[in-house]
Design a protein around this motif. Structure first.
Motif, PDB file in Angstrom:
ATOM      1  N   ALA A   1       0.828  -1.205   0.000  1.00 30.37           N
ATOM      2  CA  ALA A   1       0.000   0.000   0.000  1.00 30.37           C
ATOM      3  C   ALA A   1       0.867   1.262   0.000  1.00 30.37           C
ATOM      4  CB  ALA A   1      -0.938   0.001   1.206  1.00 30.37           C
ATOM      5  N   GLN A   2       1.904   1.279   0.810  1.00 32.80           N
ATOM      6  CA  GLN A   2       2.791   2.447   0.865  1.00 32.80           C
ATOM      7  C   GLN A   2       3.494   2.669  -0.473  1.00 32.80           C
ATOM      8  OE1 GLN A   2       4.366   3.184   5.260  1.00 32.80           O
ATOM      9  NE2 GLN A   2       4.878   1.132   4.569  1.00 32.80           N
ATOM     10  N   GLU A   3       3.916   1.589  -1.112  1.00 30.60           N
ATOM     11  CA  GLU A   3       4.560   1.710  -2.423  1.00 30.60           C
ATOM     12  C   GLU A   3       3.594   2.286  -3.453  1.00 30.60           C
ATOM     13  OE1 GLU A   3       6.080  -2.151  -3.463  1.00 30.60           O
ATOM     14  OE2 GLU A   3       7.518  -2.130  -1.804  1.00 30.60           O
ATOM     15  N   PHE A   4       2.345   1.847  -3.421  1.00 29.53           N
ATOM     16  CA  PHE A   4       1.356   2.351  -4.365  1.00 29.53           C
ATOM     17  C   PHE A   4       0.988   3.797  -4.057  1.00 29.53           C
ATOM     18  CE2 PHE A   4      -3.119   3.066  -5.539  1.00 29.53           C
ATOM     19  CZ  PHE A   4      -3.016   2.917  -6.913  1.00 29.53           C
ATOM     20  N   LEU A   5       0.806   4.097  -2.771  1.00 26.87           N
ATOM     21  CA  LEU A   5       0.382   5.438  -2.368  1.00 26.87           C
ATOM     22  C   LEU A   5       1.489   6.479  -2.487  1.00 26.87           C
ATOM     23  CD1 LEU A   5      -1.655   4.509   0.832  1.00 26.87           C
ATOM     24  CD2 LEU A   5      -2.579   5.311  -1.355  1.00 26.87           C
ATOM     25  N   ASN A   6       2.739   6.034  -2.451  1.00 27.31           N
ATOM     26  CA  ASN A   6       3.883   6.943  -2.398  1.00 27.31           C
ATOM     27  C   ASN A   6       3.827   7.813  -1.145  1.00 27.31           C
ATOM     28  OD1 ASN A   6       5.080   6.189  -4.960  1.00 27.31           O
ATOM     29  ND2 ASN A   6       3.303   7.179  -5.871  1.00 27.31           N
TER      30      ASN A   6
ATOM     31  N   ALA B   1      -7.256   3.700   8.084  1.00 29.15           N
ATOM     32  CA  ALA B   1      -8.670   3.743   8.469  1.00 29.15           C
ATOM     33  C   ALA B   1      -9.503   3.639   7.190  1.00 29.15           C
ATOM     34  CB  ALA B   1      -8.984   5.047   9.196  1.00 29.15           C
ATOM     35  N   GLY B   2     -10.762   3.333   7.334  1.00 27.38           N
ATOM     36  CA  GLY B   2     -11.690   3.314   6.205  1.00 27.38           C
ATOM     37  C   GLY B   2     -11.230   2.453   5.049  1.00 27.38           C
ATOM     38  N   LYS B   3     -11.140   3.072   3.868  1.00 33.95           N
ATOM     39  CA  LYS B   3     -10.783   2.345   2.650  1.00 33.95           C
ATOM     40  C   LYS B   3      -9.388   1.731   2.726  1.00 33.95           C
ATOM     41  CE  LYS B   3     -13.617   5.053  -0.523  1.00 33.95           C
ATOM     42  NZ  LYS B   3     -13.579   5.935  -1.704  1.00 33.95           N
ATOM     43  N   VAL B   4      -8.459   2.421   3.367  1.00 32.39           N
ATOM     44  CA  VAL B   4      -7.099   1.903   3.480  1.00 32.39           C
ATOM     45  C   VAL B   4      -7.102   0.631   4.316  1.00 32.39           C
ATOM     46  CG1 VAL B   4      -4.779   2.388   4.333  1.00 32.39           C
ATOM     47  CG2 VAL B   4      -6.087   4.194   3.193  1.00 32.39           C
ATOM     48  N   LYS B   5      -7.812   0.657   5.424  1.00 34.71           N
ATOM     49  CA  LYS B   5      -7.899  -0.526   6.280  1.00 34.71           C
ATOM     50  C   LYS B   5      -8.555  -1.682   5.541  1.00 34.71           C
ATOM     51  CE  LYS B   5      -8.879  -1.592  11.056  1.00 34.71           C
ATOM     52  NZ  LYS B   5      -9.338  -1.031  12.333  1.00 34.71           N
ATOM     53  N   LEU B   6      -9.613  -1.394   4.797  1.00 34.45           N
ATOM     54  CA  LEU B   6     -10.289  -2.440   4.031  1.00 34.45           C
ATOM     55  C   LEU B   6      -9.357  -3.021   2.966  1.00 34.45           C
ATOM     56  CD1 LEU B   6     -12.733  -4.141   3.357  1.00 34.45           C
ATOM     57  CD2 LEU B   6     -13.609  -2.229   1.988  1.00 34.45           C
ATOM     58  N   ALA B   7      -8.583  -2.184   2.297  1.00 30.40           N
ATOM     59  CA  ALA B   7      -7.625  -2.674   1.297  1.00 30.40           C
ATOM     60  C   ALA B   7      -6.624  -3.631   1.936  1.00 30.40           C
ATOM     61  CB  ALA B   7      -6.904  -1.503   0.637  1.00 30.40           C
ATOM     62  N   LEU B   8      -6.119  -3.287   3.125  1.00 29.13           N
ATOM     63  CA  LEU B   8      -5.175  -4.154   3.823  1.00 29.13           C
ATOM     64  C   LEU B   8      -5.829  -5.481   4.207  1.00 29.13           C
ATOM     65  CD1 LEU B   8      -3.372  -1.583   6.156  1.00 29.13           C
ATOM     66  CD2 LEU B   8      -2.684  -2.360   3.882  1.00 29.13           C
ATOM     67  N   ILE B   9      -7.061  -5.416   4.686  1.00 26.40           N
ATOM     68  CA  ILE B   9      -7.793  -6.637   5.062  1.00 26.40           C
ATOM     69  C   ILE B   9      -8.014  -7.520   3.836  1.00 26.40           C
ATOM     70  CG2 ILE B   9     -10.055  -7.483   5.831  1.00 26.40           C
ATOM     71  CD1 ILE B   9     -10.102  -5.075   7.772  1.00 26.40           C
ATOM     72  N   LEU B  10      -8.363  -6.903   2.704  1.00 26.71           N
ATOM     73  CA  LEU B  10      -8.551  -7.685   1.473  1.00 26.71           C
ATOM     74  C   LEU B  10      -7.262  -8.391   1.073  1.00 26.71           C
ATOM     75  CD1 LEU B  10     -10.684  -5.325  -0.806  1.00 26.71           C
ATOM     76  CD2 LEU B  10     -11.393  -7.494   0.207  1.00 26.71           C
ATOM     77  N   ALA B  11      -6.145  -7.687   1.154  1.00 26.16           N
ATOM     78  CA  ALA B  11      -4.867  -8.282   0.774  1.00 26.16           C
ATOM     79  C   ALA B  11      -4.518  -9.446   1.689  1.00 26.16           C
ATOM     80  CB  ALA B  11      -3.762  -7.228   0.791  1.00 26.16           C
ATOM     81  N   VAL B  12      -4.651  -9.256   2.992  1.00 23.01           N
ATOM     82  CA  VAL B  12      -4.327 -10.316   3.945  1.00 23.01           C
ATOM     83  C   VAL B  12      -5.219 -11.528   3.712  1.00 23.01           C
ATOM     84  CG1 VAL B  12      -4.351 -10.963   6.391  1.00 23.01           C
ATOM     85  CG2 VAL B  12      -3.374  -8.771   5.700  1.00 23.01           C
ATOM     86  N   GLY B  13      -6.512 -11.313   3.560  1.00 24.48           N
ATOM     87  CA  GLY B  13      -7.439 -12.418   3.316  1.00 24.48           C
ATOM     88  C   GLY B  13      -7.129 -13.147   2.016  1.00 24.48           C
ATOM     89  N   HIS B  14      -6.783 -12.391   0.994  1.00 28.34           N
ATOM     90  CA  HIS B  14      -6.449 -12.983  -0.301  1.00 28.34           C
ATOM     91  C   HIS B  14      -5.206 -13.854  -0.200  1.00 28.34           C
ATOM     92  CE1 HIS B  14      -5.772 -13.257  -4.625  1.00 28.34           C
ATOM     93  NE2 HIS B  14      -4.530 -12.870  -4.400  1.00 28.34           N
ATOM     94  N   TRP B  15      -4.159 -13.319   0.412  1.00 31.86           N
ATOM     95  CA  TRP B  15      -2.908 -14.080   0.523  1.00 31.86           C
ATOM     96  C   TRP B  15      -3.074 -15.296   1.433  1.00 31.86           C
ATOM     97  CZ3 TRP B  15      -0.104  -8.866   1.346  1.00 31.86           C
ATOM     98  CH2 TRP B  15       0.116  -8.252   0.108  1.00 31.86           C
ATOM     99  N   TYR B  16      -3.908 -15.176   2.449  1.00 33.42           N
ATOM    100  CA  TYR B  16      -4.145 -16.314   3.341  1.00 33.42           C
ATOM    101  C   TYR B  16      -4.857 -17.439   2.594  1.00 33.42           C
ATOM    102  CZ  TYR B  16      -5.516 -19.048   7.383  1.00 33.42           C
ATOM    103  OH  TYR B  16      -5.675 -20.072   8.276  1.00 33.42           O
TER     104      TYR B  16
ATOM    105  N   GLY C   1      -9.865  -4.881  -6.220  1.00 28.44           N
ATOM    106  CA  GLY C   1     -10.368  -3.847  -5.319  1.00 28.44           C
ATOM    107  C   GLY C   1      -9.292  -3.205  -4.475  1.00 28.44           C
ATOM    108  N   PHE C   2      -8.157  -3.853  -4.281  1.00 28.50           N
ATOM    109  CA  PHE C   2      -7.085  -3.307  -3.438  1.00 28.50           C
ATOM    110  C   PHE C   2      -6.680  -1.914  -3.921  1.00 28.50           C
ATOM    111  CE2 PHE C   2      -2.566  -2.704  -2.479  1.00 28.50           C
ATOM    112  CZ  PHE C   2      -2.541  -2.929  -1.118  1.00 28.50           C
ATOM    113  N   TYR C   3      -6.303  -1.815  -5.191  1.00 24.98           N
ATOM    114  CA  TYR C   3      -5.840  -0.536  -5.722  1.00 24.98           C
ATOM    115  C   TYR C   3      -6.980   0.472  -5.869  1.00 24.98           C
ATOM    116  CZ  TYR C   3      -1.503  -3.032  -6.530  1.00 24.98           C
ATOM    117  OH  TYR C   3      -0.359  -3.771  -6.356  1.00 24.98           O
ATOM    118  N   ASP C   4      -8.178   0.002  -6.184  1.00 29.08           N
ATOM    119  CA  ASP C   4      -9.328   0.898  -6.283  1.00 29.08           C
ATOM    120  C   ASP C   4      -9.617   1.588  -4.952  1.00 29.08           C
ATOM    121  OD1 ASP C   4      -9.812   0.432  -8.980  1.00 29.08           O
ATOM    122  OD2 ASP C   4     -11.151  -1.257  -8.570  1.00 29.08           O
ATOM    123  N   LEU C   5      -9.474   0.848  -3.866  1.00 26.67           N
ATOM    124  CA  LEU C   5      -9.711   1.432  -2.543  1.00 26.67           C
ATOM    125  C   LEU C   5      -8.660   2.475  -2.185  1.00 26.67           C
ATOM    126  CD1 LEU C   5     -10.728  -1.817  -0.681  1.00 26.67           C
ATOM    127  CD2 LEU C   5     -12.187   0.191  -1.005  1.00 26.67           C
TER     128      LEU C   5
END
Length: 95
Positions: A25-30, A49-64, A81-85
């Motif tokens: 996320a940090q790499e994408f957000l700069n 928070a909000g969309k950023v937190k959801l993006a992180l949760i999506l990534a973790v769930g996906h990789w798991y 959805g990760f990058y869209d969020l």
């Protein structure tokens, strides 16, 4: 939560996924991510928070759920959805 895990036996793996999701996320957000507040001595940053937190949760769930890199089905490095969020908070290079 997202991964539907009832024990703590995979906490180490989940911690690795969370750290990797934050890095991606940090790499994408700069921009750096912060848990609660952007420190006063930092010019720019994003609070998790909000969309950023959801993006992180999506990534973790996906990789798991998709631990292997090879499959008959196409696997994505980041879930749909990760990058869209995150895109609304992204700092474009040079701006």
């Amino acid at each position: 939560f997202q991964c539907r895990i009832d024990s703590d036996t995979e906490d180490g793996l989940l911690t690795l996924y969370v750290d990797a999701a934050k890095d991606l996320a940090q790499e994408f957000l700069n921009l750096p991510l912060y848990d609660e507040l952007v420190p006063e001595n930092v010019d720019e940053g994003v609070v998790i928070a909000g969309k950023v937190k959801l993006a992180l949760i999506l990534a973790v769930g996906h990789w798991y759920a998709n631990r292997e890199t090879t499959s008959e089905a196409k696997l994505y490095q980041a879930p749909l959805g990760f990058y869209d969020l995150l895109k609304g908070k992204r700092k474009r290079p040079g701006t």
